[in-house]
Motif scaffolding. Structure first.
Motif, mmCIF file in Angstrom:
data_model
loop_
_atom_site.group_PDB
_atom_site.id
_atom_site.type_symbol
_atom_site.label_atom_id
_atom_site.label_comp_id
_atom_site.label_asym_id
_atom_site.label_seq_id
_atom_site.Cartn_x
_atom_site.Cartn_y
_atom_site.Cartn_z
ATOM 1 N N ILE A 175 0.860 -1.185 0.000
ATOM 2 C CA ILE A 175 0.000 0.000 0.000
ATOM 3 C C ILE A 175 0.896 1.235 0.000
ATOM 4 N N LEU A 176 0.667 2.132 -0.953
ATOM 5 C CA LEU A 176 1.426 3.381 -1.038
ATOM 6 C C LEU A 176 0.490 4.542 -0.720
ATOM 7 N N ILE A 177 0.878 5.359 0.259
ATOM 8 C CA ILE A 177 0.089 6.506 0.693
ATOM 9 C C ILE A 177 0.827 7.785 0.286
ATOM 10 N N ILE A 178 0.152 8.681 -0.421
ATOM 11 C CA ILE A 178 0.787 9.907 -0.898
ATOM 12 C C ILE A 178 -0.096 11.098 -0.547
ATOM 13 N N ASP A 179 0.511 12.100 0.108
ATOM 14 C CA ASP A 179 -0.232 13.296 0.516
ATOM 15 C C ASP A 179 0.350 14.534 -0.161
ATOM 16 N N GLU A 180 -0.045 14.796 -1.406
ATOM 17 C CA GLU A 180 0.298 16.028 -2.129
ATOM 18 C C GLU A 180 1.786 16.277 -2.296
ATOM 19 N N ILE A 181 2.638 15.357 -1.894
ATOM 20 C CA ILE A 181 4.070 15.652 -1.885
ATOM 21 C C ILE A 181 4.635 15.810 -3.289
ATOM 22 N N LEU A 182 4.011 15.159 -4.292
ATOM 23 C CA LEU A 182 4.572 15.204 -5.637
ATOM 24 C C LEU A 182 4.472 16.582 -6.270
ATOM 25 N N ALA A 183 3.689 17.482 -5.663
ATOM 26 C CA ALA A 183 3.592 18.832 -6.199
ATOM 27 C C ALA A 183 4.915 19.578 -6.095
ATOM 28 N N VAL A 184 5.838 19.083 -5.275
ATOM 29 C CA VAL A 184 7.119 19.760 -5.082
ATOM 30 C C VAL A 184 8.069 19.487 -6.241
ATOM 31 N N GLY A 185 7.900 18.376 -6.925
ATOM 32 C CA GLY A 185 8.860 17.964 -7.935
ATOM 33 C C GLY A 185 8.759 18.756 -9.226
ATOM 34 N N ASP A 186 9.840 18.671 -10.044
ATOM 35 C CA ASP A 186 9.812 19.321 -11.348
ATOM 36 C C ASP A 186 9.070 18.443 -12.344
ATOM 37 N N GLU A 187 8.908 18.954 -13.562
ATOM 38 C CA GLU A 187 8.104 18.242 -14.563
ATOM 39 C C GLU A 187 8.709 16.889 -14.901
ATOM 40 N N HIS A 188 10.033 16.849 -15.058
ATOM 41 C CA HIS A 188 10.694 15.589 -15.403
ATOM 42 C C HIS A 188 10.458 14.528 -14.340
ATOM 43 N N PHE A 189 10.712 14.882 -13.074
ATOM 44 C CA PHE A 189 10.555 13.883 -12.016
ATOM 45 C C PHE A 189 9.081 13.565 -11.791
ATOM 46 N N GLY A 190 8.186 14.554 -12.027
ATOM 47 C CA GLY A 190 6.756 14.280 -11.914
ATOM 48 C C GLY A 190 6.318 13.189 -12.883
ATOM 49 N N LYS A 191 6.804 13.261 -14.126
ATOM 50 C CA LYS A 191 6.471 12.239 -15.120
ATOM 51 C C LYS A 191 7.077 10.890 -14.727
ATOM 52 N N LYS A 192 8.279 10.936 -14.209
ATOM 53 C CA LYS A 192 8.950 9.710 -13.782
ATOM 54 C C LYS A 192 8.197 9.068 -12.620
ATOM 55 N N SER A 193 7.733 9.900 -11.694
ATOM 56 C CA SER A 193 6.982 9.397 -10.540
ATOM 57 C C SER A 193 5.653 8.802 -10.980
ATOM 58 N N LEU A 194 4.978 9.479 -11.926
ATOM 59 C CA LEU A 194 3.701 8.967 -12.421
ATOM 60 C C LEU A 194 3.887 7.627 -13.113
ATOM 61 N N ALA A 195 4.977 7.490 -13.866
ATOM 62 C CA ALA A 195 5.264 6.207 -14.514
ATOM 63 C C ALA A 195 5.494 5.113 -13.479
ATOM 64 N N LYS A 196 6.169 5.465 -12.382
ATOM 65 C CA LYS A 196 6.413 4.484 -11.323
ATOM 66 C C LYS A 196 5.109 4.067 -10.664
ATOM 67 N N MET A 197 4.222 5.032 -10.424
ATOM 68 C CA MET A 197 2.940 4.688 -9.802
ATOM 69 C C MET A 197 2.059 3.903 -10.769
ATOM 70 N N THR A 198 2.173 4.174 -12.066
ATOM 71 C CA THR A 198 1.444 3.374 -13.052
ATOM 72 C C THR A 198 1.926 1.934 -13.018
ATOM 73 N N GLU A 199 3.241 1.757 -12.855
ATOM 74 C CA GLU A 199 3.792 0.413 -12.703
ATOM 75 C C GLU A 199 3.217 -0.258 -11.453
ATOM 76 N N PHE A 200 3.073 0.513 -10.364
ATOM 77 C CA PHE A 200 2.462 -0.022 -9.143
ATOM 78 C C PHE A 200 1.051 -0.508 -9.413
ATOM 79 N N LYS A 201 0.277 0.296 -10.132
ATOM 80 C CA LYS A 201 -1.094 -0.090 -10.456
ATOM 81 C C LYS A 201 -1.125 -1.401 -11.231
#
Length: 451
Positions: free
Chosen positions: A177-203
């Protein structure tokens, strides 16, 4: 016992905090010393503040859940109950599986330890052995992209570097279980896309994700279900589109009524948003009668029908990537309308917008005023999409302001292909081979002369 089909079960959870208010008066050192010698204590008021007021929520395993609500509604408190940071005042929280959480920025990091040392500490806290953390150390560092900074104290990190390290640790400890509280808003566009890809892999791996965010579009496009918390209570649980639509309506109504948005725990009624009972706008006279989360607008212009047609003009629900496609949008008007445009947007199954356009951006001249009834057609010589199922949004709207008629995801098209290439689209292309002698002089291979 927790149902094996559920990752998280919350039953009648209440969380209260004690708040002590001491009336402060002007004093001197002498008067305070005399008060202390006499054993006198300042009288204060003790009150309980309810942040959560009886939460009931089940989150099935393998689902991505978006938690919506305005600031102070209890979202972060709920996540801290789930992760065990807080204990409920009453009620119960049951969790199946290992939890990894991204809550407050930098939470769990010791500022004087290096990034590498904090990875080891956090991994052990999250239930891994030292050997397991060491085995994944290089992957965590590589994903965080911190380079040589990984051996510097984290107090020297920027907020973005904190976030990268925290996300890397949280997603590489193999949580259920991964819990995320708005923290990704801090990242830049590149890392945001990378993080979204990682969470898509989780799904795709069947992990459970609970996400608190104010970005309603992310919830609608990426989550499987949504819960709206208002005034410390669950106000709505349902599909992301349904919940986001009701939330938008309530916020708009509150703005119209100039409501004071106080923190819910500090007001008698919890600072709740207004009822939507009076929010009955005009309804369409023609076209499909569908739930409000799938269709909305002012309906001065109505979309009465949408047809997906092949080269012969026949309706289709599937086609090859090389086939043409025509989208025919039938419309009717209630009154004279001069400011109008029509648009479409295609989305894949992950909610990624593959393509979108409208008559305004392409400077298509429409009759002014619009006729009482007619159709607008958009033709693709070849659809050019990779195999998959795509949903189509269709809209009639003015250049600025509220939509006349919006249809969200009401139409689907399946694309197939005999080719084995990959990606999102298949642009027209050809391959050719040329010998070195046949190349023009200006495209001859460059020869590097050794010095």
């Amino acid at each position: 016992m927790t149902d094996n089909a559920d990752a998280i079960v919350i039953r009648d959870a209440v969380k209260s905090f004690r708040k002590s208010t001491i009336r402060r008066e002007y004093t001197t050192f002498k008067s305070e010393l005399v008060r202390l010698i006499r054993g006198q204590r300042q009288q204060g008021e003790l009150r309980l503040i309810e942040a959560l007021r009886g939460i009931n929520l089940r989150i099935p395993k393998g689902r991505t859940v978006g938690i919506l609500g305005r600031n102070g509604s209890g979202k972060s408190t709920l996540l801290k109950l789930i992760t065990g940071i807080y204990s409920p005042t009453s009620g119960s929280i049951q969790v199946n599986g290992r939890i990894s959480a991204l809550l407050d920025l930098g939470a769990g990091f010791h500022p004087d330890f290096s990034g590498r040392e904090n990875i080891l500490i956090n991994g052990i806290i999250l239930g891994m052995s030292r050997a397991e953390v060491q085995a994944r150390m290089e992957d965590i560092i590589a994903f965080s992209e911190l380079g040589d900074f990984i051996d510097e104290p984290v107090r020297t990190y920027s907020s973005g570097m904190y976030m990268r390290l925290a996300f890397s640790v949280a997603t590489h400890v193999d949580p259920d279980i991964l819990i995320i509280d708005e923290i990704l808003a801090v990242g830049d566009e590149h890392f945001g896309k990378k993080s979204l890809a990682k969470m898509t892999e989780f799904k795709q791996r069947g992990k459970t994700i609970v996400l608190v965010t104010h970005d309603l579009n992310t919830v609608e496009r990426w989550c499987d279900m949504a819960a709206w918390i208002d005034a410390g209570r669950i106000r709505r649980v349902g599909t992301p589109a349904e919940v986001a639509h009701e939330y938008r309506q309530a916020v708009a109504l509150a703005q119209e009524q100039s409501m004071v948005m106080r923190p819910p725990a500090l007001s008698a009624d919890g600072g709740a948003l207004p009822s939507l009972a009076v929010q009955e706008g005009p309804r369409p006279l023609t076209g499909p009668q569908v739930p409000p989360q799938k269709r909305w607008g002012s309906f001065e212009v109505e979309i009465s029908g949408v047809h997906l047609l092949n080269a012969q003009g026949a309706a289709v629900t599937s086609l090859d990537t090389e086939d043409p496609l025509e989208i025919s949008i039938d419309f009717s008007t209630r009154q004279v309308v001069k400011d109008v445009g029509f648009g479409i947007a295609l989305f894949d199954q992950q909610g990624t917008k593959v393509y979108g356009t409208n008559t305004f951006v392409e400077a298509v001249a429409l009759p002014s005023p619009l006729p009482a009834a007619g159709s607008v057609r958009l033709s693709f010589q070849r659809i050019g999409l990779m195999p998959g199922v795509y949903s189509l949004d269709v809209c009639a709207h003015p250049a600025e302001g509220r939509e006349y008629d919006y249809h969200r995801g009401l139409y689907q098209i399946t694309v197939s292909s005999s080719q084995q290439d990959s990606g999102l689209v298949r642009p027209p292309h050809t391959w050719s081979v040329h010998s070195a002698e046949s190349l023009p002089l200006n495209v001859l291979p460059m020869r590097v002369q050794a010095s």
